[in-house]
Design an enzyme around this catalytic site. Structure first.
Site, short mmCIF file in Angstrom:
data_model
loop_
_atom_site.label_atom_id
_atom_site.label_comp_id
_atom_site.label_asym_id
_atom_site.label_seq_id
_atom_site.Cartn_x
_atom_site.Cartn_y
_atom_site.Cartn_z
N HIS A 270 -6.98 -5.59 2.21
CA HIS A 270 -5.80 -5.09 2.92
C HIS A 270 -5.32 -6.19 3.87
CE1 HIS A 270 -6.63 -0.62 2.30
NE2 HIS A 270 -7.81 -1.12 2.04
N GLU B 88 -12.10 3.75 -1.24
CA GLU B 88 -11.48 4.82 -2.05
C GLU B 88 -11.29 4.36 -3.49
OE1 GLU B 88 -7.01 6.68 -2.36
OE2 GLU B 88 -7.69 6.07 -0.39
N VAL B 89 -10.84 3.15 -3.67
CA VAL B 89 -10.53 2.65 -5.02
C VAL B 89 -11.56 1.59 -5.40
CG1 VAL B 89 -8.79 1.57 -6.49
CG2 VAL B 89 -8.08 3.07 -4.61
N HIS C 21 -10.20 -5.01 -3.32
CA HIS C 21 -8.89 -5.23 -2.71
C HIS C 21 -9.08 -5.65 -1.27
CE1 HIS C 21 -9.97 -0.97 -2.48
NE2 HIS C 21 -9.32 -0.90 -1.33
N ASN D 170 -12.81 -2.84 2.26
CA ASN D 170 -13.79 -1.75 2.30
C ASN D 170 -14.64 -1.78 1.04
OD1 ASN D 170 -12.73 -0.65 4.75
ND2 ASN D 170 -11.03 0.19 3.58
N ASP E 79 0.85 -1.19 0.00
CA ASP E 79 0.00 0.00 0.00
C ASP E 79 0.89 1.24 0.00
OD1 ASP E 79 -3.20 0.57 1.04
OD2 ASP E 79 -1.77 2.22 1.16
P1 DGP Z 1 -9.73 1.71 0.37
O1 DGP Z 1 -10.29 1.78 -1.02
O2 DGP Z 1 -10.27 2.78 1.28
O3 DGP Z 1 -9.88 0.35 0.99
O4 DGP Z 1 -8.15 1.98 0.28
C1 DGP Z 1 -7.42 2.09 -0.90
C2 DGP Z 1 -5.96 1.98 -0.56
O5 DGP Z 1 -5.24 2.06 -1.78
C3 DGP Z 1 -5.38 3.06 0.37
O6 DGP Z 1 -4.89 2.42 1.56
C4 DGP Z 1 -4.24 3.68 -0.40
C5 DGP Z 1 -4.01 2.70 -1.53
N1 DGP Z 1 -3.59 3.32 -2.78
C6 DGP Z 1 -4.21 4.34 -3.43
N2 DGP Z 1 -3.55 4.65 -4.55
C7 DGP Z 1 -2.48 3.79 -4.64
C8 DGP Z 1 -1.44 3.61 -5.56
O7 DGP Z 1 -1.33 4.28 -6.59
N3 DGP Z 1 -0.53 2.62 -5.29
C9 DGP Z 1 -0.62 1.85 -4.17
N4 DGP Z 1 0.32 0.92 -3.98
N5 DGP Z 1 -1.61 1.99 -3.27
C10 DGP Z 1 -2.52 2.96 -3.50
#
Ligand code: DGP
Length: 127
Positions: free
Chosen positions: A112, A105-106, A110, A97, A35
């Site tokens: 974690h 967020e994405v 995924h 999430n 992350d």
């Molecule tokens: P969430 O969707 O809230 O479960 O978290 C998304 C996670 O993705 C957050 O912990 C940060 C990570 N993240 C966002 N952009 C990038 C990226 O470009 N590269 C990587 N390795 N992680 C990312």
């Protein structure tokens, strides 16, 4: 409402090789990478290569091969990071999430994997 997948999300770009990542494990159907904003000494994201928005989307539409591959990839990452209790590790937490209330967020599934220290209570603000 059915899911529609956004091909421009950041993990889709990682899968297409348009954005670099710190890969921990790659399998036929899954990719695991560190992350970018780690919240624990070990913080790795595992994603399926297929176009799934969330865990329930994946559970409903993924093939048995994809589900097996992804599940085994999560386990292998835990062992690789040295956090799996069954391999003398200290333990870990899995988080996935989804949607608004999950504060996703994405919009690409995924999981974690967090570990490397005692992680504390499950939620910062329990109901
Ligand atoms: P969430 O969707 O809230 O479960 O978290 C998304 C996670 O993705 C957050 O912990 C940060 C990570 N993240 C966002 N952009 C990038 C990226 O470009 N590269 C990587 N390795 N992680 C990312």
């Amino acid at each position: 409402m059915p899911y529609s997948y956004d091909d421009d999300n950041i993990f889709a770009k990682i899968l297409r090789g348009e954005i670099p990542n710190d890969t921990v494990l790659e399998t036929e159907h899954s990719l695991a990478f560190r992350d970018i904003r780690p919240q624990a000494p070990e913080h790795v994201l595992i994603i399926p290569k297929g176009k799934y928005v969330s865990f329930d989307h994946f559970a409903q539409e993924a093939t048995a091969e994809e589900i097996t591959d992804f599940t085994r990839a999560v386990g292998e990452v835990c062992r690789k990071l040295g956090v799996a209790p069954g391999a003398a590790g200290g333990g870990y937490r899995l988080i996935s999430n989804a949607g608004r209330d999950g504060v996703q967020e994405v919009p690409h599934l995924h999981v974690h994997v967090l570990g490397g220290r005692v992680l504390g209570p499950m939620l910062a603000h329990p109901a």
